[in-house]
Write a protein that holds these residues in place. Structure first.
Motif, PDB file in Angstrom:
ATOM      1  N   ALA A   1      40.707 -35.745  22.653  1.00  0.00           N
ATOM      2  CA  ALA A   1      41.486 -34.533  22.934  1.00  0.00           C
ATOM      3  C   ALA A   1      41.729 -33.787  21.629  1.00  0.00           C
ATOM      4  N   TRP A   2      41.324 -32.508  21.617  1.00  0.00           N
ATOM      5  CA  TRP A   2      41.497 -31.650  20.443  1.00  0.00           C
ATOM      6  C   TRP A   2      42.617 -30.650  20.741  1.00  0.00           C
ATOM      7  N   GLU A   3      43.740 -30.792  19.994  1.00  0.00           N
ATOM      8  CA  GLU A   3      44.870 -29.897  20.252  1.00  0.00           C
ATOM      9  C   GLU A   3      44.562 -28.493  19.753  1.00  0.00           C
ATOM     10  N   LEU A   4      44.869 -27.529  20.586  1.00  0.00           N
ATOM     11  CA  LEU A   4      44.552 -26.143  20.267  1.00  0.00           C
ATOM     12  C   LEU A   4      45.658 -25.503  19.441  1.00  0.00           C
ATOM     13  N   ASP A   5      45.249 -24.725  18.460  1.00  0.00           N
ATOM     14  CA  ASP A   5      46.130 -23.769  17.812  1.00  0.00           C
ATOM     15  C   ASP A   5      45.438 -22.416  17.853  1.00  0.00           C
ATOM     16  N   GLU A   6      46.036 -21.391  17.286  1.00  0.00           N
ATOM     17  CA  GLU A   6      45.470 -20.053  17.392  1.00  0.00           C
ATOM     18  C   GLU A   6      44.102 -19.966  16.738  1.00  0.00           C
ATOM     19  N   VAL A   7      43.921 -20.643  15.603  1.00  0.00           N
ATOM     20  CA  VAL A   7      42.644 -20.577  14.888  1.00  0.00           C
ATOM     21  C   VAL A   7      41.552 -21.240  15.708  1.00  0.00           C
ATOM     22  N   MET A   8      41.813 -22.444  16.214  1.00  0.00           N
ATOM     23  CA  MET A   8      40.788 -23.146  16.988  1.00  0.00           C
ATOM     24  C   MET A   8      40.484 -22.394  18.280  1.00  0.00           C
ATOM     25  N   ALA A   9      41.518 -21.816  18.900  1.00  0.00           N
ATOM     26  CA  ALA A   9      41.291 -21.110  20.161  1.00  0.00           C
ATOM     27  C   ALA A   9      40.336 -19.948  19.968  1.00  0.00           C
ATOM     28  N   SER A  10      40.561 -19.128  18.932  1.00  0.00           N
ATOM     29  CA  SER A  10      39.691 -17.973  18.719  1.00  0.00           C
ATOM     30  C   SER A  10      38.328 -18.388  18.194  1.00  0.00           C
ATOM     31  N   GLN A  11      38.239 -19.537  17.558  1.00  0.00           N
ATOM     32  CA  GLN A  11      36.975 -20.019  17.014  1.00  0.00           C
ATOM     33  C   GLN A  11      36.118 -20.681  18.085  1.00  0.00           C
ATOM     34  N   CYS A  12      36.781 -21.281  19.079  1.00  0.00           N
ATOM     35  CA  CYS A  12      36.047 -22.087  20.055  1.00  0.00           C
ATOM     36  C   CYS A  12      35.964 -21.451  21.440  1.00  0.00           C
ATOM     37  N   GLY A  13      36.500 -20.273  21.628  1.00  0.00           N
ATOM     38  CA  GLY A  13      36.307 -19.604  22.909  1.00  0.00           C
ATOM     39  C   GLY A  13      37.378 -19.909  23.941  1.00  0.00           C
ATOM     40  N   TYR A  14      38.637 -20.102  23.474  1.00  0.00           N
ATOM     41  CA  TYR A  14      39.756 -20.349  24.388  1.00  0.00           C
ATOM     42  C   TYR A  14      40.812 -19.253  24.195  1.00  0.00           C
ATOM     43  N   THR A  15      41.483 -18.939  25.262  1.00  0.00           N
ATOM     44  CA  THR A  15      42.547 -17.928  25.222  1.00  0.00           C
ATOM     45  C   THR A  15      43.732 -18.453  26.022  1.00  0.00           C
ATOM     46  N   VAL A  16      44.923 -18.378  25.430  1.00  0.00           N
ATOM     47  CA  VAL A  16      46.161 -18.731  26.127  1.00  0.00           C
ATOM     48  C   VAL A  16      47.050 -17.486  26.095  1.00  0.00           C
ATOM     49  N   THR A  17      47.441 -17.020  27.258  1.00  0.00           N
ATOM     50  CA  THR A  17      48.252 -15.807  27.337  1.00  0.00           C
ATOM     51  C   THR A  17      49.196 -15.899  28.524  1.00  0.00           C
ATOM     52  N   TYR A  18      50.082 -14.933  28.618  1.00  0.00           N
ATOM     53  CA  TYR A  18      51.025 -14.879  29.738  1.00  0.00           C
ATOM     54  C   TYR A  18      50.591 -13.786  30.708  1.00  0.00           C
ATOM     55  N   SER A  19      50.779 -14.046  31.981  1.00  0.00           N
ATOM     56  CA  SER A  19      50.452 -13.058  32.999  1.00  0.00           C
ATOM     57  C   SER A  19      51.505 -13.131  34.099  1.00  0.00           C
ATOM     58  N   ASN A  20      51.712 -12.013  34.774  1.00  0.00           N
ATOM     59  CA  ASN A  20      52.670 -11.979  35.895  1.00  0.00           C
ATOM     60  C   ASN A  20      53.980 -12.643  35.512  1.00  0.00           C
ATOM     61  N   TRP A  21      54.663 -11.993  34.574  1.00  0.00           N
ATOM     62  CA  TRP A  21      55.931 -12.463  34.043  1.00  0.00           C
ATOM     63  C   TRP A  21      55.766 -13.769  33.276  1.00  0.00           C
ATOM     64  N   ASN A  22      56.079 -14.920  33.830  1.00  0.00           N
ATOM     65  CA  ASN A  22      56.084 -16.144  33.022  1.00  0.00           C
ATOM     66  C   ASN A  22      54.912 -17.072  33.291  1.00  0.00           C
ATOM     67  N   ASN A  23      53.989 -16.691  34.158  1.00  0.00           N
ATOM     68  CA  ASN A  23      52.827 -17.552  34.381  1.00  0.00           C
ATOM     69  C   ASN A  23      51.997 -17.628  33.107  1.00  0.00           C
ATOM     70  N   ILE A  24      51.535 -18.822  32.809  1.00  0.00           N
ATOM     71  CA  ILE A  24      50.722 -19.030  31.602  1.00  0.00           C
ATOM     72  C   ILE A  24      49.265 -19.181  32.037  1.00  0.00           C
ATOM     73  N   GLU A  25      48.380 -18.459  31.327  1.00  0.00           N
ATOM     74  CA  GLU A  25      46.967 -18.429  31.701  1.00  0.00           C
ATOM     75  C   GLU A  25      46.129 -19.003  30.573  1.00  0.00           C
ATOM     76  N   PHE A  26      45.265 -19.929  30.925  1.00  0.00           N
ATOM     77  CA  PHE A  26      44.318 -20.521  29.982  1.00  0.00           C
ATOM     78  C   PHE A  26      42.908 -20.117  30.418  1.00  0.00           C
ATOM     79  N   ARG A  27      42.135 -19.534  29.486  1.00  0.00           N
ATOM     80  CA  ARG A  27      40.759 -19.119  29.788  1.00  0.00           C
ATOM     81  C   ARG A  27      39.810 -19.803  28.815  1.00  0.00           C
ATOM     82  N   ALA A  28      38.659 -20.197  29.350  1.00  0.00           N
ATOM     83  CA  ALA A  28      37.647 -20.857  28.527  1.00  0.00           C
ATOM     84  C   ALA A  28      36.291 -20.215  28.797  1.00  0.00           C
TER      85      ALA A  28
END
Length: 816
Positions: A38-65
């Motif tokens: 398991a590789w823990e994500l931070d902002e640098v790894m996310a943008s380097q490896c093709g992952y996005t974590v954001t908020y949508s529809n108020w407090n829902n959290i969205e993870f995209r790969a």
């Protein structure tokens, strides 16, 4: 359903975390590779490896790969991504709950070149094609390949280096350096990929049709078998291009911008599609939402009405003010062909947020007065708002703690997801201000400030809540009055509105200190206020005279303690005997007190005179003047009849320049004539008077008074009296019996002891032979005694003032 839901969207995977399930939790995201690590994500790894974590529809959290993310596993037309989520109530992630989710998604055929603009990175992937041999290219030694890319030995396809084309130079980065700089580089059997964070140093800002793009021009060299291949890995993503006009979002994206079309001369659009939240929308669906998608010669434009379906409002705070922003997550897919690179597929994911717009909040008073409960509704709010604190009378308390102050709060949730907050407070809560209005009405004012926080941005804003409710529950103070021989008495029963009302006589504030000064009585036991005023005083009104008596009134006003507005008036009137104003002494001395009547407002009591205008008052107050004279003076007339002698005079007031009095008070003294006595006498020289010692019965008193005016003595219940050193003590010695005008009281010796016994020791002399002690540092002061209403025989009294002291021996205080 459940805490997580997933969607496969073309070449992307989306996992949505439920806001309700993960609310108030700290989260960490990790991706799991094929080895189970398991590789823990931070902002640098996310943008380097093709992952996005954001908020949508108020407090829902969205993870995209991305399908080509670092840890995805590709099998034919399927990519597999495994994500691990830890949730904890503490930031140190102790006692965290672990959620593991694995997803398999089918992906469609790849275009020769695919460009993706994500919110945190840009991505370009290009199909491998074997180009012409590069002339004059010098290959590094084998060991350099291993240093540049550790998998060179094991992998048939291995990246070597990337060259960034910048205006001033070309900069080459080996794979290891590119990874250290935050770039993501990868290859498959058929594709070469470069992923660039928006913060990368090699990004250039270029303009096309007035719209700014983040662009990187680069070439990636890689080794395939015995050849070195070069791939154009240029990428560009729009930074702006969004306008807001007439409640409409206008998003413009220029086509065929130069970094992506260098060298090409002809272009042909293959497909233009758009949608929301990575879902493509048909023309019919767009029309139903009033979206407009237009594809012109040089640009693609999308128009979205603010507030339209597909977007949502989220709470925003600006300068402490509550407001909202409309957010919509658009995406645009543009495919075109050119004569240099063939087919290009450009996907832009664009989260658009409108400018801040202030939103007024409704404050509704739904108080239940019959239940004596204030009930206020504040809202409505979006779901991303939470009430956290209340500020009550300057003190900020958390919502759970506010219950101790009587404040109960709860949420009302509506079907559309919005909510309101209800604050309930008893009318009798100490922080609810109570104010008398009129008649039987009281105003109850709730003044509380609500403190809110927004999620996930943690912005705070406040909402002052001030509501007033009028309640018919006022109990006004009432009063009863009576008079005795010399005083007027008012007893006021307190109501529930006069806690801060102040008693006034005319414009004179009746305080305990003021009452003591004038020898009035003022007592308040919490339920009753009792006031006693002598009828001969400066603050009563004298209305008229009759032979039956003098009419005296006392008017009292209760005023608001803050505004001094009149709240309640009380008065009492009584008749007092005229004999209280005149004394006809046996020795022919007359003492008369004249009073100022209400009807003669401009009368100056100091200008009152007797028939002989040279006879003026000996004692003057604002409303009284006292004359003392002999019946044979001041123009007094005398009349006889068979039984009495009658002496008459008038108290008069003349205005300047006028000999007609505007005030006249006639008084009469009668002296009885009992008999006529014939006395035989012979002339004989009387011996000189002499004083012979003797014994007799005398009644004496020694009193301690509160102040120099000798108007109020200490009562027996007030002893022992506590005084500070050097504070004045006022003593009065009086001959009580016999009341013989020929007698005079003289003080010879006076001393103090340390006990109640007059013979105990030590002793200190206060008076010696009627004089002050010359050895005393603070000598005794003898005060003159004058005639007054209380003092009829001044020669029977002696007054003196002593400074408080104590007995000491050396430095030791002596006590009884």
């Amino acid at each position: 359903t459940g805490p997580m839901s997933l969607e496969c969207l073309g070449n992307r995977l989306r996992i949505t975390l439920s806001a309700e399930y993960f609310e108030d939790k700290y989260l960490s995201f990790s991706v799991v590779d094929q080895s189970g690590i398991a590789w823990e994500l931070d902002e640098v790894m996310a943008s380097q490896c093709g992952y996005t974590v954001t908020y949508s529809n108020w407090n829902n959290i969205e993870f995209r790969a991305s399908a080509l993310s670092c840890h995805s596993h590709l099998e034919k037309d399927v990519f597999i991504v495994t994500i691990q989520i830890k949730a904890s109530h503490t930031p140190d992630m102790k006692n965290a709950t672990t959620h593991l989710k694995s997803a398999s998604c089918h992906y469609g055929p790849w275009s020769p070149r695919e460009l993706v603009c994500e919110s945190n990175y840009m991505e370009v992937s290009v199909r491998r094609e074997v180009p012409q041999t590069v002339k004059d290219f010098i290959q590094d030694e084998p060991e350099d390949w291993t240093l540049a890319f550790p998998e060179a030995k094991a992998g048939e396809a291995s990246i070597w280096q990337t060259v960034f084309h910048q205006p001033e130079e070309k900069k080459a980065l080996l794979v290891s350096d590119a990874w250290s700089a935050g770039y993501g580089l990868n290859t498959t059997d058929t594709r070469v990929l470069l992923r660039i964070p928006y913060t990368a140093a090699q990004i250039q800002l270029v303009e096309d049709q007035g719209i700014t793009f983040s662009a990187v021009r680069s070439s990636t060299f890689y080794k395939q078998r015995w050849m070195i291949l070069m791939v154009d890995t240029a990428v560009a993503c729009p930074v702006d291009g969004v306008d807001y006009t007439n409640k409409t979002i206008i998003w413009t994206v220029p086509k065929y911008i130069q970094p992506l079309s260098a060298g090409a001369t002809s272009f042909k659009d293959v497909l233009v599609e758009a949608g929301v939240d990575l879902h493509k929308l048909s023309a019919k669906e767009m029309a139903s939402r009033k979206y407009v998608l237009s594809n012109d010669l040089n640009a693609i434009t999308m128009k979205i009405p603010i507030g339209a379906e597909g977007g949502y409002y989220k709470t925003s705070v600006s300068s402490g003010q509550h407001g909202a922003k409309y957010t919509i997550n658009l995406f645009l897919e543009h495919q075109w062909e050119d004569n240099k690179r063939g087919l290009t597929k450009h996907t832009i994911i664009k989260e658009i947020e409108t400018p801040f717009e202030q939103v007024e909040l409704a404050i509704t008073n739904n108080s239940n007065l019959s239940a004596r409960l204030m009930n206020v509704t504040v809202g409505t709010f979006l779901p991303d708002v939470e009430l956290v604190n209340l500020t009550i009378e300057g003190a900020t308390v958390a919502v759970p703690e506010a219950v101790q102050d009587g404040y109960l709060t709860y949420e009302i949730r509506y079907a559309n997801g919005s909510k309101a907050y209800v604050i309930q407070v008893p009318l009798d809560a100490p922080s609810v201000k109570k104010e008398y209005m009129r008649a039987d009405m009281r105003a109850y004012t709730l003044n509380v400030t609500l403190v809110f926080i927004t999620h996930p941005t943690s912005e705070t804003f406040t909402v002052p809540v001030i509501t007033v409710s009028a309640v018919k529950d006022a109990v006004l103070p009432s009063a009863r009055g009576f008079c005795d021989g010399r005083n007027l008495h008012l007893i006021i029963t307190h109501g529930n509105v006069d806690q801060n009302w102040l008693p006034f006589i005319s414009d004179w504030h009746l305080t305990p200190e003021a009452a003591q000064k004038y020898n009035y009585s003022l007592r308040d036991n919490g339920t009753h206020l009792a006031i006693s005023v002598p009828f001969l005083s400066s603050h009563v009104n004298y209305e008229d005279f009759h032979t039956s008596g003098i009419k005296v009134s006392l008017h009292l006003t209760l005023k608001d303690g803050i505004t001094l507005a009149n709240r309640r008036d009380f008065s009492i009137s009584c008749r007092f005997s005229p004999s209280e104003l005149i004394q006809c002494l046996p020795n022919g001395t007359v003492v008369i007190t004249a009073v100022k009547l209400v009807g003669v407002a401009d009368l100056d009591t100091s200008l009152l005179v007797l028939r002989d205008r040279q006879c003026k008052p000996s004692l003057v107050t604002e409303k009284t003047a006292t004359f003392k004279f002999n019946v044979n003076t001041c123009g007094t007339s005398r009349k006889f009849n068979s039984t009495t002698m009658r002496y008459e005079n008038d108290v008069l007031y003349f205005r300047p320049g006028n000999d007609t009095p505007v005030y006249q008070l006639k008084f009469v003294c009668w002296y009885a004539i009992k008999q006529t006595v014939n006395v035989r006498y012979e002339s004989k020289k009387n011996p000189p008077p002499s004083i012979k010692p003797g014994f007799g019965s005398l009644a004496l008193s020694l009193k301690l008074f509160k102040e120099k005016s000798y108007s109020e003595p200490y009562q027996e219940s007030e002893y022992p009296v506590v005084k500070y050193l050097r504070e004045a003590l006022y003593f009065e010695a009086e001959l009580l019996q016999p009341k013989d005008v020929r007698l005079e009281l003289n003080l010879d010796d006076c001393w103090a002891t340390n006990s109640q016994s007059q013979d105990s020791f030590p002793q200190w002399p206060i008076l010696i032979n009627g004089c002050e002690n010359s050895e005393d540092s603070y000598r005794t002061v003898l005060h003159k005694v004058n005639y007054s209403l209380r003092v009829k025989l001044p020669q029977h009294l002696k007054r003196f003032e002593v400074r408080m002291f104590t007995f000491v021996q050396g430095t030791t205080l002596l006590q009884e």
